[in-house]
Design a protein around this motif. Sequence first.
Motif, PDB file in Angstrom:
ATOM      1  N   SER A  88       0.835  -1.195   0.000  1.00 45.12           N
ATOM      2  CA  SER A  88       0.000   0.000   0.000  1.00 45.12           C
ATOM      3  C   SER A  88       0.869   1.243   0.000  1.00 45.12           C
ATOM      4  O   SER A  88       2.051   1.205   0.359  1.00 45.12           O
ATOM      5  CB  SER A  88      -0.917   0.012   1.231  1.00 45.12           C
ATOM      6  N   ARG A  89       0.273   2.358  -0.372  1.00 45.93           N
ATOM      7  CA  ARG A  89       1.001   3.616  -0.422  1.00 45.93           C
ATOM      8  C   ARG A  89       1.143   4.241   0.965  1.00 45.93           C
ATOM      9  O   ARG A  89       0.483   3.842   1.913  1.00 45.93           O
ATOM     10  CB  ARG A  89       0.282   4.595  -1.354  1.00 45.93           C
ATOM     11  N   GLU A 117      -1.736  -0.162  -5.848  1.00 41.32           N
ATOM     12  CA  GLU A 117      -1.219   0.898  -6.712  1.00 41.32           C
ATOM     13  C   GLU A 117       0.292   1.061  -6.599  1.00 41.32           C
ATOM     14  O   GLU A 117       0.863   1.975  -7.189  1.00 41.32           O
ATOM     15  CB  GLU A 117      -1.912   2.217  -6.371  1.00 41.32           C
ATOM     16  N   VAL A 118       0.944   0.194  -5.846  1.00 45.18           N
ATOM     17  CA  VAL A 118       2.389   0.306  -5.653  1.00 45.18           C
ATOM     18  C   VAL A 118       3.110  -0.567  -6.669  1.00 45.18           C
ATOM     19  O   VAL A 118       2.897  -1.778  -6.732  1.00 45.18           O
ATOM     20  CB  VAL A 118       2.796  -0.114  -4.227  1.00 45.18           C
TER      21      VAL A 118
END
Length: 243
Positions: A88-89, A117-118
Motif C-alpha cells: 500500500s502507499r 497501486e504500488v
Amino acid sequence: MRVSRLHITDILVAGAQLSLPAESAHYLGTVLRAREGDKVMLFNARDGEFAAAVSKSKKGHVDVTIGECVRAPENAATLRLHLALGLSRGDRMDYAIQKATELGVTEITPLFTEHGEVRLKPDRLENKLRHFEKIAINAAEQCGRLDVPAINTPLSLDAFLAQKTNATRLLLEPGGELRLTAAQALSDIQLIIGPEGGFSEHEVSLARASNCEIMRLGPRVLRTETAPVAALAILQFLYGDLA
C-alpha cells in the motif's frame, strides 16, 4: 533511565569486546549521546540477550563490553505466523509491519496485487526492503522479542500461492464464508490480507482454488493497516501466547 535494546547480528559472548555496527553506533553515540559506562542491552535470537556497557564512544564509533547473559535463547513460538500483505502507499505498510512484529509474526511477505497501486523499480524495491527491515528491527527492540521477522522479497499473489507450504492459509475478505474465530486449532498459519483496494474477484477465486480458507473479521470493513493488527491479535489469543 531507560536502557536501550539493540539487535546485533554478531556473536554475543559474555566478556567480549564489540564494536557496534555503524547504524547502532550512530544511534547510541550520536542520537542518545552515550558515554563510557552507559548501559545497553544487546540481543539476537541465536545467542539471547546480554547486558553491556559502553567502553568507548567517539565520532560515531562505539565499543561495548558484553556482560552477563540475562535472557537465554528461546524455543520456537507455539504459533508460527506468516503475514502476506498487499503493498500500500504511504506509511500504511510501515505501521502494519511495526504492529505485526509486536504481535509476534515470524515472516512477512509484501504482495503485488491487482488493486494495489504500488509498483517498484528494482532500485526502489531494494531500498524499500531495507526500510521495512529497519522498521521490523526497531519494533523488535521496542517490544522485547529476541528475534526479528524475516521480510521477504515482494511477490504477486499467484506466485505466493504457488509456493509449497504445510501452513494453513487464511485469506481475509469482507465476504468470507467463515469468521476468523471459526478456524480450527492451528500452529502454522499464512495470513493473507489485501491492499487498500482489497482483492479482486479473480484473486479470491485463485486463493480458493489454492486451498485458502476465505475468512472474515466481522461486519465492518477494516483498513489494510488495521486488519493485520486485529487478525493477528485474535490468532495469537486463540492459538498463541497473547492472553
